[in-house]
Motif scaffolding. Structure first.
Motif, PDB file in Angstrom:
ATOM      1  N   THR A 262      -2.888  19.844 -12.562  1.00  0.00           N
ATOM      2  CA  THR A 262      -2.660  18.993 -11.578  1.00  0.00           C
ATOM      3  C   THR A 262      -3.896  17.741 -11.846  1.00  0.00           C
ATOM      4  O   THR A 262      -3.957  16.964 -10.994  1.00  0.00           O
ATOM      5  CB  THR A 262      -3.063  19.552 -10.319  1.00  0.00           C
ATOM      6  OG1 THR A 262      -4.305  20.326 -10.522  1.00  0.00           O
ATOM      7  CG2 THR A 262      -1.971  20.687  -9.949  1.00  0.00           C
ATOM      8  N   LEU A 263      -4.672  18.015 -12.841  1.00  0.00           N
ATOM      9  CA  LEU A 263      -5.756  17.126 -13.131  1.00  0.00           C
ATOM     10  C   LEU A 263      -5.360  15.951 -13.896  1.00  0.00           C
ATOM     11  O   LEU A 263      -5.899  14.862 -14.079  1.00  0.00           O
ATOM     12  CB  LEU A 263      -7.095  17.652 -13.706  1.00  0.00           C
ATOM     13  CG  LEU A 263      -7.845  18.719 -12.865  1.00  0.00           C
ATOM     14  CD1 LEU A 263      -9.073  19.090 -13.718  1.00  0.00           C
ATOM     15  CD2 LEU A 263      -7.903  18.552 -11.422  1.00  0.00           C
ATOM     16  N   ILE A 264      -3.925  15.922 -14.269  1.00  0.00           N
ATOM     17  CA  ILE A 264      -3.623  15.011 -15.148  1.00  0.00           C
ATOM     18  C   ILE A 264      -3.489  13.605 -14.534  1.00  0.00           C
ATOM     19  O   ILE A 264      -3.309  13.492 -13.336  1.00  0.00           O
ATOM     20  CB  ILE A 264      -2.123  15.139 -15.874  1.00  0.00           C
ATOM     21  CG1 ILE A 264      -1.933  14.689 -17.005  1.00  0.00           C
ATOM     22  CG2 ILE A 264      -1.210  15.325 -14.871  1.00  0.00           C
ATOM     23  CD1 ILE A 264      -1.027  15.254 -18.135  1.00  0.00           C
ATOM     24  N   ASP A 265      -3.987  12.657 -15.266  1.00  0.00           N
ATOM     25  CA  ASP A 265      -3.959  11.207 -14.855  1.00  0.00           C
ATOM     26  C   ASP A 265      -4.664  11.027 -13.696  1.00  0.00           C
ATOM     27  O   ASP A 265      -4.236  10.328 -12.725  1.00  0.00           O
ATOM     28  CB  ASP A 265      -2.562  10.712 -14.715  1.00  0.00           C
ATOM     29  CG  ASP A 265      -1.727  10.298 -16.079  1.00  0.00           C
ATOM     30  OD1 ASP A 265      -2.382  10.600 -17.094  1.00  0.00           O
ATOM     31  OD2 ASP A 265      -0.513  10.358 -15.786  1.00  0.00           O
ATOM     32  N   SER A 266      -5.768  11.640 -13.672  1.00  0.00           N
ATOM     33  CA  SER A 266      -6.614  11.500 -12.199  1.00  0.00           C
ATOM     34  C   SER A 266      -7.356  10.144 -12.487  1.00  0.00           C
ATOM     35  O   SER A 266      -7.757   9.686 -11.362  1.00  0.00           O
ATOM     36  CB  SER A 266      -7.793  12.797 -12.287  1.00  0.00           C
ATOM     37  OG  SER A 266      -8.359  12.826 -13.367  1.00  0.00           O
ATOM     38  N   GLY A 267      -7.355   9.613 -13.496  1.00  0.00           N
ATOM     39  CA  GLY A 267      -8.255   8.112 -13.544  1.00  0.00           C
ATOM     40  C   GLY A 267      -7.498   7.220 -12.598  1.00  0.00           C
ATOM     41  O   GLY A 267      -7.896   6.548 -11.940  1.00  0.00           O
ATOM     42  N   PRO A 268      -6.158   6.984 -13.167  1.00  0.00           N
ATOM     43  CA  PRO A 268      -5.473   5.926 -12.581  1.00  0.00           C
ATOM     44  C   PRO A 268      -5.320   6.411 -10.918  1.00  0.00           C
ATOM     45  O   PRO A 268      -5.296   5.441 -10.268  1.00  0.00           O
ATOM     46  CB  PRO A 268      -4.064   6.083 -12.966  1.00  0.00           C
ATOM     47  CG  PRO A 268      -4.267   6.594 -14.493  1.00  0.00           C
ATOM     48  CD  PRO A 268      -5.742   7.609 -14.241  1.00  0.00           C
ATOM     49  N   ALA A 269      -5.445   7.485 -10.735  1.00  0.00           N
ATOM     50  CA  ALA A 269      -5.452   7.983  -9.305  1.00  0.00           C
ATOM     51  C   ALA A 269      -6.572   7.639  -8.486  1.00  0.00           C
ATOM     52  O   ALA A 269      -6.700   6.979  -7.405  1.00  0.00           O
ATOM     53  CB  ALA A 269      -4.906   9.378  -8.964  1.00  0.00           C
ATOM     54  N   GLY A 270      -7.673   7.498  -9.224  1.00  0.00           N
ATOM     55  CA  GLY A 270      -8.994   7.214  -8.575  1.00  0.00           C
ATOM     56  C   GLY A 270      -9.035   5.920  -8.068  1.00  0.00           C
ATOM     57  O   GLY A 270      -9.508   5.409  -7.229  1.00  0.00           O
ATOM     58  N   GLY A 271      -8.204   5.069  -9.209  1.00  0.00           N
ATOM     59  CA  GLY A 271      -8.192   3.485  -8.940  1.00  0.00           C
ATOM     60  C   GLY A 271      -7.513   3.384  -7.648  1.00  0.00           C
ATOM     61  O   GLY A 271      -7.909   2.477  -6.797  1.00  0.00           O
ATOM     62  N   VAL A 272      -6.492   3.916  -7.773  1.00  0.00           N
ATOM     63  CA  VAL A 272      -5.544   3.458  -6.603  1.00  0.00           C
ATOM     64  C   VAL A 272      -6.074   4.034  -5.189  1.00  0.00           C
ATOM     65  O   VAL A 272      -5.861   3.234  -4.161  1.00  0.00           O
ATOM     66  CB  VAL A 272      -4.116   4.178  -6.816  1.00  0.00           C
ATOM     67  CG1 VAL A 272      -3.218   3.830  -5.514  1.00  0.00           C
ATOM     68  CG2 VAL A 272      -3.588   3.825  -7.909  1.00  0.00           C
ATOM     69  N   ILE A 273      -6.723   5.226  -5.091  1.00  0.00           N
ATOM     70  CA  ILE A 273      -7.198   5.504  -4.067  1.00  0.00           C
ATOM     71  C   ILE A 273      -8.546   4.711  -3.452  1.00  0.00           C
ATOM     72  O   ILE A 273      -8.685   4.208  -2.406  1.00  0.00           O
ATOM     73  CB  ILE A 273      -7.977   7.087  -4.000  1.00  0.00           C
ATOM     74  CG1 ILE A 273      -6.729   8.062  -4.414  1.00  0.00           C
ATOM     75  CG2 ILE A 273      -8.776   7.578  -2.964  1.00  0.00           C
ATOM     76  CD1 ILE A 273      -5.737   8.172  -3.417  1.00  0.00           C
ATOM     77  N   GLY A 274      -9.185   4.281  -4.667  1.00  0.00           N
ATOM     78  CA  GLY A 274     -10.423   3.111  -4.204  1.00  0.00           C
ATOM     79  C   GLY A 274      -9.931   1.896  -3.589  1.00  0.00           C
ATOM     80  O   GLY A 274     -10.275   1.528  -2.732  1.00  0.00           O
ATOM     81  N   ALA A 275      -8.607   1.546  -4.362  1.00  0.00           N
ATOM     82  CA  ALA A 275      -8.082   0.303  -3.638  1.00  0.00           C
ATOM     83  C   ALA A 275      -7.437   0.555  -2.252  1.00  0.00           C
ATOM     84  O   ALA A 275      -7.502  -0.362  -1.638  1.00  0.00           O
ATOM     85  CB  ALA A 275      -6.983  -0.019  -4.815  1.00  0.00           C
ATOM     86  N   GLN A 276      -7.252   1.697  -2.103  1.00  0.00           N
ATOM     87  CA  GLN A 276      -6.749   2.184  -0.566  1.00  0.00           C
ATOM     88  C   GLN A 276      -8.002   1.915   0.216  1.00  0.00           C
ATOM     89  O   GLN A 276      -7.820   1.317   1.380  1.00  0.00           O
ATOM     90  CB  GLN A 276      -6.108   3.340  -0.588  1.00  0.00           C
ATOM     91  CG  GLN A 276      -5.876   3.892   0.831  1.00  0.00           C
ATOM     92  CD  GLN A 276      -5.346   5.610   0.735  1.00  0.00           C
ATOM     93  OE1 GLN A 276      -5.827   6.210  -0.032  1.00  0.00           O
ATOM     94  NE2 GLN A 276      -4.418   5.914   1.670  1.00  0.00           N
ATOM     95  N   ALA A 277      -9.097   2.310  -0.068  1.00  0.00           N
ATOM     96  CA  ALA A 277     -10.190   2.260   0.778  1.00  0.00           C
ATOM     97  C   ALA A 277     -10.613   0.581   0.884  1.00  0.00           C
ATOM     98  O   ALA A 277     -10.914   0.238   2.047  1.00  0.00           O
ATOM     99  CB  ALA A 277     -11.426   3.117   0.211  1.00  0.00           C
ATOM    100  N   LEU A 278     -10.665   0.063  -0.084  1.00  0.00           N
ATOM    101  CA  LEU A 278     -10.860  -1.405  -0.332  1.00  0.00           C
ATOM    102  C   LEU A 278     -10.087  -2.133   0.731  1.00  0.00           C
ATOM    103  O   LEU A 278     -10.300  -2.949   1.475  1.00  0.00           O
ATOM    104  CB  LEU A 278     -10.814  -2.009  -1.609  1.00  0.00           C
ATOM    105  CG  LEU A 278     -11.267  -3.381  -1.522  1.00  0.00           C
ATOM    106  CD1 LEU A 278     -12.599  -3.674  -1.370  1.00  0.00           C
ATOM    107  CD2 LEU A 278     -10.733  -3.971  -2.915  1.00  0.00           C
ATOM    108  N   ALA A 279      -8.595  -1.910   0.640  1.00  0.00           N
ATOM    109  CA  ALA A 279      -7.632  -2.628   1.517  1.00  0.00           C
ATOM    110  C   ALA A 279      -7.956  -2.208   2.909  1.00  0.00           C
ATOM    111  O   ALA A 279      -8.119  -3.184   3.755  1.00  0.00           O
ATOM    112  CB  ALA A 279      -6.297  -1.917   1.150  1.00  0.00           C
TER     113      ALA A 279
END
Lengths: 700, 678
Positions: A262-279
């Motif tokens: 389940t840790l796969i592709d956690s990097g891209p996920a981090g970016g999306v979650i960060g964008a969510q917080a920014l938004a």
């Protein structure tokens, strides 16, 4: 002072961000150390402590949250390097992984239609004499002796991990559990994954593939998580480390060791979650996130500031799994993507990449094929002398020669014209990807803002947005290390699915499944220290019309202490409403008239809400400050083909509230932003750069 | 937006069009219930200009390229222009007018209008099509082997309005409903075709709004010209010449006949002509196909090998001419039955063209062209239809989509793909066992790779499947089987051997239920209580009772290159994986293994020398040596299989000096007289 630290270990760099309780944000990075990732992590943290101005032990001792995103699992799968796995499966079906449901893909070129690489060679797949049928009935019971034989045979072959996946185990896990018990007794040293524990849902191929990949990556994750836990504890960290999942949300180390895949592709996920917080911070509801690295461009959508989650994820374009993760569309368009001419003489960009070695021609490390970065430097958009804060000087002339030779000459263009062609092509490809995630999923791009991060994207972001019909682009303050910051915004999330097979009538079995899954997940979050007031639970159902192949996800109302009859009534209401939900997705008149509605499986997602430290905005002056360029530069504007002398601004010197008009270039230590003609850039109070298309009537 | 037509601008535009056609397919896959659409990806979507010329074709199934255009052309020829209006949609499934592969392939065609001027203006057409569950006629599933004429095969709709200015035409809807067996399923599929066409219309409107109507028209023409020029340039990479080849269509459903399919391929400068005039006359069984189908079957191997990097539009096809003679098996006229024509004649055309291209491409100076040589696929969609009541007494028709599990041809650069499905079927997939057992009253005993089914060669052909099932929660029922490649196996390329062919077996009295009750899962035919009975290529109305077993073995793809040149370690790995038997390793590859399964190097070298020496004793034939043997017997010597048939021979040609195997050919000497086949 209290700190929260996010740390993203990528392929090239380990990025770290600390937010302090005064709202200060500190960032740094170090080279990733592939042999022992902990070394690069410690170095990055030492650098970070230096920025904060305290010793590392003091920084870690005062840290109340530590979140890690890692490519350990992604790389293990990408490079096919992992544990020696043995598979135990139902007699007669040992070739399942070779058959791979027929591995034909969408490529027309038969050179790209090849057998899949085998993580587990056929001789490490052992069949057991057992059979369960579609009612969960053990038609041929598995004997303990047979289970022992299979485990011993694989142990004798020297396997490090087992993957147990039997037909229909999601209805009746007894046989899989017997094997797991025998393995635990006889070979406690083996890492064991069991399909009915990981994903108890119909479709044996993807369930098996997921189980195999879990075992394949298990040892590396155990080693990795254990090592960084020890190293950080030794340096004073007192809180448990949260590990980012591809699904978004973090897991504890113990859970990560149980479900490493389940840790796969956690990097891209981090970016999306960060964008969510920014938004949320900027008050944006509909957002396209875009991340451009060396080899790929990743896009995703936040609708109503929620990320989309995709099910049945295909890994490496080859392995179909039962995983779900944040829906990120990657295309082969990064700074290192190679420009070439196809058989018609039409310029194409990617998906082949020059990678980090030899890299673009302008890196001067032996690369000879022109790349996107070469085009940017030849156009003058990228300052050859200021790359990576001046740490590396780019060689413009060789890049110019390569573009003129490979692209310019056949098309009768000079080097700048060739660079413009490459720029337009890659921008169009990226813009198509943005359209794919917006328009094709029924969203109107004009309502969207684009959050653009990754070191290379600032140059292209505005033009990508304009072609896609988007009028606002936000380049975040820490664009080049954005994912690390994003990790801090992640909640602690657990999710489990289970087969349901309900088509009406008494639904108490479904209700029991949901309650059991909920109890398990809430228990796990409670154990991690979350109080009931900080735990959110969602119930989801996978519905379809009888006879259809694929399901649509529909939320199931969660009512505490609901009786069976009321629950059945709720499900009946969803069933009755399903044609409407279906037509909302596929259009009026497409619902299957007269076909029964089936609930194939249910999923419970439990979220432990974390308390994130927020950066503090700077005070905005009453009058927008007038920005002063640090110089001017000759740039070949790629869309109009003109040469122009345009102003260059130093990003840190832009005061909060400063505004400027394109054409211009804004340079940051690790990233460059192009403001094309017709765009206005504003530095906001958080240090973000917000670009607006002044030619568009639409507002985000 | 600039109107200059530089290649970058055109490419950006073309990619947007492609994106639309693919998205139509996504809508179909996601909204359809049919395993044929969602699993086998047996459907097509395309966009044509106002005249019906293809401007973009999503590569789901390249086979229907000819069909797609024919449908629009026929509607334009038969419906008055003033009756073609915005919001209309036409339904077509008639092989003889709208060119469909068979009547159970149903397409919905929608004209697309621009609304930029005072009057709506016809600017394009789109099409979405798929194989549906049934469309009436004699046989469930509308695959009618008993038909002697097309009249009884299915309901035929030659492009009639199913949606009139946005309103469903109830009369047509009711006619269809009344004439087909599973109206709910099929009508729902038709709804999903309509949804796909709606999506295309919306996106085309966006495109016109973005680029302007004149620009769209101009770009479409330039894109066609660019594609045409690239295809002409590519054909110039081939040596000029005239090549002939023959394949054989088997068993027409009534008669176990052999029907020759002959092609003369002429490469002249920048054009290619495929002339099928000399092929067998059409027959009274369901194996005939339409000229539109033959065009798609020629285009499919071209698009996968020679032209695999070029876009598909009308320009791609301009330099390529396909000549057929009306009344032949590959240009059938009323009333010849055609319901299995694409699976039989169509796929044989694919194999024939693959072989001809291999010879020509191998002689090119261009490395890309040479490297894209491949051996034929098995190309036998082994259909099994089981009609049996479930435990509630309800009849559940079971079409086993594992039929699409035969193997792919070996390539010049790699082994063929296992379980690839048909050449013309990118994105093929086969079902999960659990999904089939959930939906149908059967229990599978095994599903594994069919040992030695891929043709031996330096690169091995891909393997097919070996599977078996028994009725479950069912008293049993009636089974029908059809295999297209049964007695005449697919050839190898350049010294690669033919693959095994495909066949079904019925084991009556197998006692599978008893074995399971005794705690034994049967692992193969020898574990069953009765011997298997080999079935004919097409056989219908078989009774399968409780405990009885149906076994399907699908064949593989042809091999590439002399198998004695295959890396011995790869052969050993295949033996260890159970994909190649030790006997085949020895006979075909000249590889001997030790007790631990490792290559015995010296023994292998000696055996390979002996095999080459034996080849040098073959009969002289011009500048080569030849050995001619009955195909089935010769394959059995190599632990492979095809159904035995007199007159079907394997010819092997070797180099007199080196003993290297240069070429193998399947030669059929006893074709049914075309005139007598009627």
């Amino acid at each position: 002072m209290e700190y929260q630290i996010g740390c993203d270990i990528g392929g090239t760099f380990t990025d770290v961000t600390a937010v302090d309780s005064a709202g200060g944000v500190h960032v740094d990075k170090a080279d990733t150390t592939p042999g022992d990732l902990a070394l690069g992590l410690i170095q990055a943290l030492e650098n970070l402590a230096g920025r904060v101005g305290v010793p590392l032990t003091e920084l870690l001792g005062a840290t109340t949250r530590f979140v890690n995103g890692t490519t350990v699992v992604t790389n293990s799968v990408a490079e096919l390097r992992g544990a020696v796995v043995g598979v135990i499966t139902t007699k007669g079906f040992g070739d399942n992984l070779l058959i791979a449901r027929s591995a034909r893909n969408a490529h027309r070129d038969h050179h790209k239609q090849l057998n899949l690489p085998q993580i587990v060679p056929r001789h490490r797949v052992v069949e057991v004499n057992e059979r369960i049928d579609r009612k969960g009935r053990p038609v041929v019971p598995l004997t303990e002796a047979e289970a022992r034989r299979a485990v011993s045979e694989l142990a004798g072959q020297g396997v490090e991990a087992l993957a147990v996946s039997l037909l229909w185990s999601f209805l009746n896990p007894e046989h899989e559990e017997l094997i797991a018990r025998v393995a635990a007794e006889q070979h406690p040293e083996l890492f064991v994954s069991v399909s009915s524990r990981l994903h108890p849902v119909i479709r044996e191929y993807e369930r098996t593939m997921t189980t195999v990949l879990n075992s394949f990556t298990g040892l590396r994750v155990a080693e990795y998580t254990g090592r960084i836990e020890r190293e950080l504890a030794a340096r004073g960290l007192r809180v448990p480390i949260g590990f980012m999942q591809g699904f978004g949300g973090t897991l504890s180390a113990a859970e990560a060791r149980e479900r490493p895949i389940t840790l796969i592709d956690s990097g891209p996920a981090g970016g999306v979650i960060g964008a969510q917080a920014l938004a949320r911070r900027l008050g944006l509801t509909d957002v396209v996130t875009a991340d451009m690295g060396g080899t790929s461009f990743d896009v995703s959508v936040l609708q109503g500031s929620e990320p989309l989650v995709t099910q049945r994820v295909m890994l490496r374009d080859q392995f179909l799994t039962a995983l779900s993760k944040i829906d990120v569309l990657p295309i082969g368009a990064g700074g290192g993507s190679i420009a070439w001419l196809d058989a018609r003489g039409v310029p194409q960009v990617g998906p082949r990449s020059a990678g980090a070695e030899p890299g673009p021609v302008c890196y001067g490390r032996g690369g000879t094929t022109p790349t996107v970065t070469d085009a940017a430097v030849v156009l003058g958009l990228l300052d050859a002398k200021a790359f990576l804060g001046g740490r590396r000087e780019l060689a413009v002339e060789p890049a110019r020669d390569a573009l003129a030779r490979e692209i310019g000459k056949p098309l009768e263009l000079d080097a700048a014209g060739a660079a413009a062609a490459v720029y337009r092509m890659v921008t169009a490809n990226m813009s198509n990807a943005v359209r794919t995630v917006t328009v094709e999923r029924g969203h109107d791009p004009r309502r969207f803002a684009m959050v653009a991060y990754g070191g290379a994207l600032g140059i292209f972001a505005a033009d990508i947005a304009r072609i896609a019909g988007i009028a606002t682009v936000v380049v975040p303050a820490d664009a080049a290390v954005f994912s690390a910051h994003g990790l801090l915004a992640s909640d602690d999330v657990r999710t489990r699915a289970r087969s349901a097979m309900w088509s009406g009538g008494d639904a108490s079995g479904v209700a029991a499944s949901l309650r059991e899954l909920e109890a398990e997940l809430v228990g796990s979050l409670t154990g991690a220290g979350y109080g009931a007031d900080r735990i959110d639970v969602r119930w989801l159902g996978e519905f379809k019309f009888a006879g259809q192949q694929w399901e649509i996800t529909v939320p199931i109302p969660r009512r505490a202490d609901i009786g069976s009859a009321d629950f059945t009534a709720d499900l009946d209401a969803l069933r009755a409403d399903f044609p409407r939900a279906y037509e909302a997705e596929y259009g009026a008149g497409t619902a299957w008239v007269g076909a029964p509605v089936l609930l194939m499986s249910v999923r419970v997602t439990a979220t432990g809400r974390v308390r994130s430290l927020e950066p503090t905005p700077a005070a905005l002056p009453a009058e927008p400050p007038v920005p002063v360029p640090s110089g001017r530069r000759r740039v070949h504007l790629p869309l109009t083909g003109e040469d122009a002398d345009i102003p260059v601004y130093d990003a840190p010197s832009l005061a909060p509230g400063a505004e400027l008009e394109g054409p211009a270039v804004v340079e940051h230590q690790l990233t460059t932003i192009q403001v094309p003609p017709g765009w206005r850039l504003r530095a906001d109070e958080w240090g973000n750069h917000v670009m607006t298309d002044t030619t568009s009537g639409a507002q985000a | 937006m600039s109107t200059r037509t530089d290649p970058v601008t055109i490419e950006i535009f073309s990619k947007t069009l492609e994106n639309i056609a693919f998205e139509m397919g996504l809508v179909m896959m996601r909204s359809s219930g049919s395993p044929v659409i969602a699993e086998a990806v047996d459907f097509s979507t395309f966009i044509a200009d106002a005249e019906g010329d293809i401007i973009c074709y999503a590569g789901y199934i390249t086979l229907y390229l000819g069909t797609a255009r024919q449908a629009v052309k026929h509607i334009l020829a038969t419906v008055p222009r003033d009756k073609i209006r915005p919001g209309d949609m036409f339904i077509c499934n008639d092989p003889f007018t709208t060119g469909n592969a068979h009547a159970v392939d149903v397409g919905v065609v929608r004209p697309i209008f621009a609304h930029t001027g005072p009057e709506p203006e016809l600017i394009a057409w789109c099409w979405s099509e798929a194989h549906v569950n049934d469309f009436g006629g004699f046989a469930p599933g509308s695959m009618a082997p008993m038909a002697t004429e097309a009249y009884g095969e299915a309901l035929r709709l030659p492009g009639v309005k199913i949606v009139d200015r946005g309103e469903l035409v109830d009369d047509i809807w009711r006619i269809i409903e009344t004439n087909i067996r599973v109206p709910n399923l099929v009508m729902n599929d038709i709804r999903c075709f309509i949804a796909a066409c709606n999506r295309c219309d919306e996106r085309m409107q966006d495109l016109v709004a973005r680029y302007g109507l004149d620009t769209v028209r101009e770009y479409v023409e330039v894109a066609k010209d660019l594609a045409e020029q690239a295809v002409r340039d590519r054909i110039r990479e081939l040596p000029n010449g005239v090549h002939t080849g023959e394949e054989t269509v088997e068993h027409n459903g009534h008669t176990n006949g052999l029907y020759p399919l002959r092609c003369t391929l002429t490469v002249r400068d920048d054009t290619m002509t495929f002339d099928f005039t000399e092929s067998s006359s059409q027959t009274n069984g369901f194996v005939n196909c339409s000229a539109a189908m033959t065009l798609g079957s020629v285009a499919s191997p071209l698009l996968i090998t020679l032209l695999s990097d070029l876009p598909i539009n009308q320009g791609t096809l301009r330099p390529i001419e396909v000549i057929t003679k009306p009344g032949t098996i590959c240009d059938a006229r009323m009333p010849a039955p055609v319901s299995s024509g694409h699976l039989e004649t169509g796929f044989r055309v694919c194999k024939l063209v693959t072989r001809l291209l291999a010879d020509i491409q191998a002689a090119s100076d261009n490395a890309f062209v040479r490297e894209h040589v491949m051996a034929p696929f098995q190309d036998s969609w082994n259909a099994s239809f089981f009609y049996a009541p479930d435990e509630h007494g309800e009849l559940v028709p079971f079409p086993d989509m594992n039929g699409g599990g035969s193997g792919g041809g070996a390539q010049a650069v790699a082994d063929g793909m296992d379980v690839s499905g048909m050449l013309a079927q990118p994105q093929n997939s086969i079902p999960d066992i659990e999904i089939n057992e959930l939906g149908y009253p059967v229990l599978y005993l095994w599903r594994k790779l069919n040992v030695n089914s891929g043709g031996p060669g330096r690169h091995r052909g891909g393997n097919g499947l070996d599977l078996a099932w028994t009725p479950w929660y069912s008293p049993g029922g009636e089974e029908h089987v059809m295999a297209a490649c049964w007695q005449v196996p697919p050839a190898g390329a350049f010294g690669g051997y033919p693959a095994s062919s495909s066949g079904f077996q019925l084991v009556t009295g197998a006692g599978a239920d008893t074995a399971l009750a005794d705690g034994r899962v049967p692992g193969g035919l020898p574990d069953l209580a009765a011997p298997p009975r080999a079935l004919e290529g097409k056989q219908f109305g078989l009774t399968v009772g409780p405990g009885d077993v149906i076994n399907m073995r699908s064949g593989g793809g042809g091999g590439y290159g002399d198998p004695l040149t295959r890396e011995p370690a790869l052969v050993a790995a295949d033996v260890r994986a159970g994909i190649v038997s030790a006997a085949a390793a020895e006979a075909s590859y000249g590889v001997l293994l030790d007790g631990a399964g490792r290559v015995d190097g010296p023994a292998t070298a000696a055996l390979r020398d002996r095999i080459r020496a034996e080849r040098r004793t073959w009969e002289r034939d011009g500048d080569r040596l030849v050995r001619r043997s009955p195909a089935a017997a010769r394959l059995v010597e190599r632990d492979q299989w095809c159904a035995a048939r007199d007159g079907v021979e394997l010819h092997e040609y070797a180099d007199p000096d080196t003993g290297e195997l240069l070429r193998t050919e399947i030669v059929v000497n006893s074709g049914v007289d075309p005139a007598a086949a009627r």
